[in-house]
Design an enzyme around this catalytic site. Sequence first.
Site, mmCIF file in Angstrom:
data_model
loop_
_atom_site.group_PDB
_atom_site.id
_atom_site.type_symbol
_atom_site.label_atom_id
_atom_site.label_comp_id
_atom_site.label_asym_id
_atom_site.label_seq_id
_atom_site.Cartn_x
_atom_site.Cartn_y
_atom_site.Cartn_z
ATOM 1 N N LYS A 13 -10.584 -6.324 -0.393
ATOM 2 C CA LYS A 13 -11.706 -6.525 -1.159
ATOM 3 C C LYS A 13 -11.621 -7.657 -2.431
ATOM 4 O O LYS A 13 -12.743 -8.368 -2.679
ATOM 5 C CB LYS A 13 -11.918 -5.388 -1.828
ATOM 6 C CG LYS A 13 -10.703 -4.510 -2.668
ATOM 7 C CD LYS A 13 -11.455 -3.239 -3.207
ATOM 8 C CE LYS A 13 -10.389 -2.428 -3.545
ATOM 9 N NZ LYS A 13 -9.238 -3.214 -4.569
ATOM 10 N N ARG A 88 -13.023 3.832 -9.707
ATOM 11 C CA ARG A 88 -12.083 4.296 -8.598
ATOM 12 C C ARG A 88 -11.928 5.881 -8.823
ATOM 13 O O ARG A 88 -11.210 6.385 -7.937
ATOM 14 C CB ARG A 88 -10.668 3.779 -9.048
ATOM 15 C CG ARG A 88 -10.233 2.612 -8.182
ATOM 16 C CD ARG A 88 -8.699 2.354 -8.597
ATOM 17 N NE ARG A 88 -7.869 1.828 -7.827
ATOM 18 C CZ ARG A 88 -7.703 0.401 -7.243
ATOM 19 N NH1 ARG A 88 -8.584 -0.503 -8.108
ATOM 20 N NH2 ARG A 88 -6.966 -0.172 -6.642
ATOM 21 N N ARG A 127 2.355 -9.529 2.206
ATOM 22 C CA ARG A 127 1.488 -10.423 1.224
ATOM 23 C C ARG A 127 2.592 -10.792 0.147
ATOM 24 O O ARG A 127 3.501 -10.158 -0.216
ATOM 25 C CB ARG A 127 0.520 -9.438 0.546
ATOM 26 C CG ARG A 127 -0.087 -10.029 -0.778
ATOM 27 C CD ARG A 127 -1.521 -9.335 -1.290
ATOM 28 N NE ARG A 127 -1.314 -7.924 -1.720
ATOM 29 C CZ ARG A 127 -2.179 -7.204 -2.057
ATOM 30 N NH1 ARG A 127 -3.542 -7.567 -1.977
ATOM 31 N NH2 ARG A 127 -2.014 -5.998 -2.545
ATOM 32 N N ARG A 160 4.066 -8.353 -4.908
ATOM 33 C CA ARG A 160 3.946 -7.521 -6.177
ATOM 34 C C ARG A 160 4.592 -6.243 -6.115
ATOM 35 O O ARG A 160 4.934 -5.789 -4.909
ATOM 36 C CB ARG A 160 2.150 -7.061 -5.656
ATOM 37 C CG ARG A 160 1.255 -7.813 -6.713
ATOM 38 C CD ARG A 160 -0.172 -7.634 -6.348
ATOM 39 N NE ARG A 160 -0.386 -5.975 -6.426
ATOM 40 C CZ ARG A 160 -1.788 -5.683 -6.174
ATOM 41 N NH1 ARG A 160 -2.644 -6.475 -5.862
ATOM 42 N NH2 ARG A 160 -1.876 -4.447 -6.135
ATOM 43 N N ARG A 171 -0.460 4.636 -2.763
ATOM 44 C CA ARG A 171 -1.840 4.029 -3.050
ATOM 45 C C ARG A 171 -3.069 4.447 -2.180
ATOM 46 O O ARG A 171 -4.230 4.885 -2.341
ATOM 47 C CB ARG A 171 -1.903 2.692 -3.282
ATOM 48 C CG ARG A 171 -0.950 2.105 -4.392
ATOM 49 C CD ARG A 171 -0.479 0.869 -4.366
ATOM 50 N NE ARG A 171 -1.315 -0.514 -4.078
ATOM 51 C CZ ARG A 171 -1.099 -1.536 -3.574
ATOM 52 N NH1 ARG A 171 0.036 -1.663 -3.321
ATOM 53 N NH2 ARG A 171 -2.159 -2.424 -3.493
#
Length: 218
Positions: A13, A88, A127, A160, A171
């Site tokens: 996103k 959220r 990532r 991260r 998550r």
Amino acid sequence: MKLIILGAPGSGKGTAATVIREKYSLAHISTGDLFRYNIKEQTKLGIEAKSYIDRGALVPDDVTIRMVADRLGNDDCKSGYILDGFPRTTAQAKALDELLAKTGDKIDAVIHVITDDDIIMDRVTTRRVCEKCGASFNVKYMPSKVEGVCDVCGGKTVMRSDDNPETVGKRLETYKENTRPLIDFYNARGIIVEGNNNVDSATCIKSIEDGLARLNLN
Ligand code: ADP
Ligand code: ZN
């Protein structure tokens, strides 16, 4: 134009939001980025948020809502924005409605980015992000020219702290339990626009743009 972009963590996103914000000249409000900025600056908010983020849990609603309400008061939001990572929870969605109602505003569309869990797990754990400018790379699919060095600013690229497989799993669970119900919440208003990101982001973004056009947003 006021947009929300919804999707599982690591669904892509952020990438879609960046393209859409440029095309429609919107402010990009990412709650994840706001939290990470506060963590880096070691603000009171950042110190509180970090304990939740590193567990793959949500930062409490009251803290998050206050941070967003404050951000939406900035001048750059006057000509429209895209909310990335907020709301959220149903409580956050209701708080946003109340906030917008005060000025007679409303959300024009909610973009839903769809990506399968196994693809997310693979993409997120490979990532890397630039410590300095936030640019995103991927050791498998989009490596920086020099390993560990940002192509954009020369900063250091790192993983991260919440991109390890265990936290990504948490998550995804948190998303299903708390955030996915928001799809129905906004679907009832007929303002959902879908993009499938299983293949590539260009295909995903094209269907989002078509969906926005169908809602007469441009
Ligand atoms: P992703 O969508 O890839 O998980 P984000 O950068 O949007 O990444 O968010 C990172 C973390 O920040 C989340 O896992 C959560 O702990 C926290 N966070 C972000 N937005 C919210 C929100 N609206 N409410 C509560 N916590 C949030
Ligand atoms: Zn950089």
